[in-house]
Scaffold this active site. Structure first.
Site, PDB file in Angstrom:
ATOM      1  N   HIS A 291       0.871  -1.179   0.000  1.00  0.00           N
ATOM      2  CA  HIS A 291       0.000   0.000   0.000  1.00  0.00           C
ATOM      3  C   HIS A 291       0.902   1.221   0.000  1.00  0.00           C
ATOM      4  O   HIS A 291       1.676   1.430   0.933  1.00  0.00           O
ATOM      5  CB  HIS A 291      -0.896  -0.017   1.255  1.00  0.00           C
ATOM      6  CG  HIS A 291      -1.856   1.113   1.333  1.00  0.00           C
ATOM      7  ND1 HIS A 291      -3.167   1.012   0.925  1.00  0.00           N
ATOM      8  CD2 HIS A 291      -1.701   2.380   1.768  1.00  0.00           C
ATOM      9  CE1 HIS A 291      -3.779   2.165   1.111  1.00  0.00           C
ATOM     10  NE2 HIS A 291      -2.913   3.015   1.625  1.00  0.00           N
ATOM     11  N   HIS A 334      -1.118   3.376  11.719  1.00  0.00           N
ATOM     12  CA  HIS A 334      -0.149   4.431  11.461  1.00  0.00           C
ATOM     13  C   HIS A 334      -0.003   5.369  12.650  1.00  0.00           C
ATOM     14  O   HIS A 334      -0.980   5.700  13.325  1.00  0.00           O
ATOM     15  CB  HIS A 334      -0.647   5.225  10.248  1.00  0.00           C
ATOM     16  CG  HIS A 334       0.321   6.204   9.697  1.00  0.00           C
ATOM     17  ND1 HIS A 334       1.653   5.942   9.494  1.00  0.00           N
ATOM     18  CD2 HIS A 334       0.141   7.489   9.287  1.00  0.00           C
ATOM     19  CE1 HIS A 334       2.238   6.997   8.979  1.00  0.00           C
ATOM     20  NE2 HIS A 334       1.352   7.954   8.863  1.00  0.00           N
ATOM     21  N   GLU A 340      -3.115  15.243  10.917  1.00  0.00           N
ATOM     22  CA  GLU A 340      -3.967  14.902   9.785  1.00  0.00           C
ATOM     23  C   GLU A 340      -5.420  15.262  10.088  1.00  0.00           C
ATOM     24  O   GLU A 340      -6.061  14.640  10.938  1.00  0.00           O
ATOM     25  CB  GLU A 340      -3.867  13.408   9.463  1.00  0.00           C
ATOM     26  CG  GLU A 340      -2.458  12.948   9.125  1.00  0.00           C
ATOM     27  CD  GLU A 340      -2.380  11.444   8.871  1.00  0.00           C
ATOM     28  OE1 GLU A 340      -3.446  10.782   8.918  1.00  0.00           O
ATOM     29  OE2 GLU A 340      -1.274  10.926   8.647  1.00  0.00           O
ATOM     30  N   HIS A 363      -6.384  13.486  13.572  1.00  0.00           N
ATOM     31  CA  HIS A 363      -5.439  12.564  14.172  1.00  0.00           C
ATOM     32  C   HIS A 363      -4.151  13.348  14.392  1.00  0.00           C
ATOM     33  O   HIS A 363      -3.457  13.703  13.445  1.00  0.00           O
ATOM     34  CB  HIS A 363      -5.217  11.352  13.274  1.00  0.00           C
ATOM     35  CG  HIS A 363      -6.477  10.576  13.020  1.00  0.00           C
ATOM     36  ND1 HIS A 363      -6.806  10.070  11.790  1.00  0.00           N
ATOM     37  CD2 HIS A 363      -7.508  10.248  13.856  1.00  0.00           C
ATOM     38  CE1 HIS A 363      -7.970   9.453  11.864  1.00  0.00           C
ATOM     39  NE2 HIS A 363      -8.409   9.554  13.105  1.00  0.00           N
ATOM     40  N   HIS A 369      -3.745   5.677  14.503  1.00  0.00           N
ATOM     41  CA  HIS A 369      -5.035   5.595  13.828  1.00  0.00           C
ATOM     42  C   HIS A 369      -4.913   4.603  12.683  1.00  0.00           C
ATOM     43  O   HIS A 369      -3.833   4.100  12.387  1.00  0.00           O
ATOM     44  CB  HIS A 369      -5.471   6.972  13.314  1.00  0.00           C
ATOM     45  CG  HIS A 369      -4.447   7.659  12.456  1.00  0.00           C
ATOM     46  ND1 HIS A 369      -3.358   8.323  12.978  1.00  0.00           N
ATOM     47  CD2 HIS A 369      -4.340   7.779  11.104  1.00  0.00           C
ATOM     48  CE1 HIS A 369      -2.641   8.829  11.995  1.00  0.00           C
ATOM     49  NE2 HIS A 369      -3.211   8.504  10.846  1.00  0.00           N
TER      50      HIS A 369
END
Length: 444
Positions: A291, A334, A340, A363, A369
């Site tokens: 990803h 993460h 963010e 976040h 998160h």
């Protein structure tokens, strides 16, 4: 309503004249001694005069009256616009807001774009020209004979509900949900709406939005320069009682003048407002395994003085194909040295249920998160076949290297804080098996 032209190259020089007064832009900046049509020459500078040519931003405006013709500025009371990041104690928890309430005319009367501004979070200080603020706007009526500009930062507007009919000194723009526009430092504009309207604003102090470098991607991809649009000149010659609202050092001030500020007959330069349709974004994605980092979805960036570190990035998560093999396809769990803020323009976010269009999440720096429990379980077992991800949706992120603080309005006043947000991770189960057979792992 709008009459736009392709920018053809981000930051290029443009010349624009209202077709009713062709030849309004003289061959030289402010000569001959008097401008054509009896106009006044005025320069709008978005950078220091001595900046390198590649980063020097300015436009010349040829207008009926200079913008200096107004009465003195006086304080303009506004309850929810602030850069006071210390009024609320720090909160490192994951934050989620339900859709921000749009007041109706029947509820509290007419609320225009300026009155509907609310600061949600931010960091830094416009006085020293570094930092950012995240605002929300909720309004139900147009601004009438009122114009607004920010002396603090560049504004990136993200409509979520309702079309914005924006008049600027450079011309007119119609900005619909799933489009964005940037109105740069000092540019005066007025917003009309056709009903209940809501959206997000990213304001960046001391840095300009620009396209990210593409590196190994090559010459094409992500947001392409040719897809950005800037207005063409469209003047109004109108005597009226007009109010100019200035945002200066985090406070609002207003001044009266006897004419419309949108009296620019022609202009030229590389410092303009512009808009962009998010459907034009050319998605880059992994096509074999793993990803990729979300930086591949960056539309615009405002860089800090540290190479590769942004004061703010504007990132989107558009519909796209997911085709990776042997891969957990949703975003990975993460912790980040960035802050963010995420919002949803339409649809829902594929990695987490419960976030709704018109709301948001924050976040904070190094707060963990990632996918909720249901998303993890489903993605861990799904068949590895190509599929469309995020069909009919559009989520976005304001990402910043600064540790953002939440305002009192964002923490309490708006009354839409989801105190149960953390529960989306509570059902996550332990799958650890010390007897696991490595031979079950797929072959490389």
């Amino acid at each position: 309503m709008d009459n736009l032209q392709y920018m053809s190259g981000f930051g290029n020089e443009f010349v624009s004249e209202d077709p009713r007064c062709l030849g309004a832009v003289p061959k030289n900046q402010n000569s001959p001694q008097t401008c054509p049509y009896g106009l006044y020459a005025e320069q709008l500078s978005g950078s220091a005069f001595t900046c390198p040519r590649t980063s020097n931003k300015r436009s010349w405006l040829y207008r009926i009256l200079p913008s200096a013709k107004h009465e003195p500025f006086k304080p303009y009371h506004h309850s929810f616009l602030t850069h006071d990041w210390d009024s609320v104690p720090p909160n490192p928890n994951q934050m989620r807001w339900a859709p921000f309430h749009i007041p109706s005319v029947q509820e509290i009367g007419k609320v225009d774009f300026v009155e509907g501004l609310h600061t949600l979070c931010g960091a830094g200080d416009p006085k020293v020209r570094t930092g950012l603020a995240v605002h929300v706007y909720t309004c139900n009526s147009g601004m009438g004979d009122k114009a607004f500009y920010s002396s603090d930062g560049n504004l990136l507007l993200v409509p979520q509900q309702g079309t914005l009919y924006i008049t600027t000194e450079f011309g007119k723009m119609v900005v619909e949900p799933n489009e964005i526009c940037v109105i740069q430092l000092g540019m005066r504009f007025s917003v009309n709406v056709d009903g209940m309207s809501r959206g997000y604003i990213l304001e960046v102090f001391g840095a300009s939005f620009e396209l990210p470098d593409l590196g190994p991607i090559g010459a094409n991809g992500l947001a392409n320069p040719r897809d950005f649009l800037t207005p063409t000149a469209c003047y109004e010659d109108r005597s009226c009682d007009y109010t100019i609202v200035s945002k200066y050092q985090g406070k609002l001030f207003c001044a009266k003048q006897d004419h419309s500020p949108f009296d620019v007959v022609g202009w030229h330069g590389n410092y303009t407002p512009y808009k962009y349709n998010l459907d034009r974004f050319m998605v880059i994605n992994a096509v074999k395994f793993d990803h990729a980092d979300p930086s591949i979805f960056t539309v615009l960036t405002a860089q800090s003085t540290r190479p590769g570190v942004a004061i703010a990035d504007f990132v989107i998560f558009p519909p796209r194909w997911s085709v990776q093999e042997h891969t957990f396809r949703p975003p990975y769990y993460h912790r980040n040295c960035m802050s963010e803020f995420m919002g949803i323009i339409k649809g829902d976010y594929e990695a987490k249920k419960g976030s709704l269009p018109g709301g948001g999440t924050l976040h904070s720096m190094m707060t963990p998160h990632g996918p909720d429990a249901a998303c993890f379980e489903a993605a861990s077992r799904e068949e590895m076949v190509p599929k469309v991800v995020a069909a009919g949706t559009q989520a976005f992120m304001f990402e910043s290297s600064m540790s953002m603080a939440i305002t009192n309005w964002g923490n309490e006043t708006c009354r839409v804080v989801d105190d149960e947000y953390f529960q989306c991770w509570a059902p996550i189960q332990k799958h650890f098996d010390p007897q696991w057979d490595p031979s079950e792992q797929f072959e490389e």
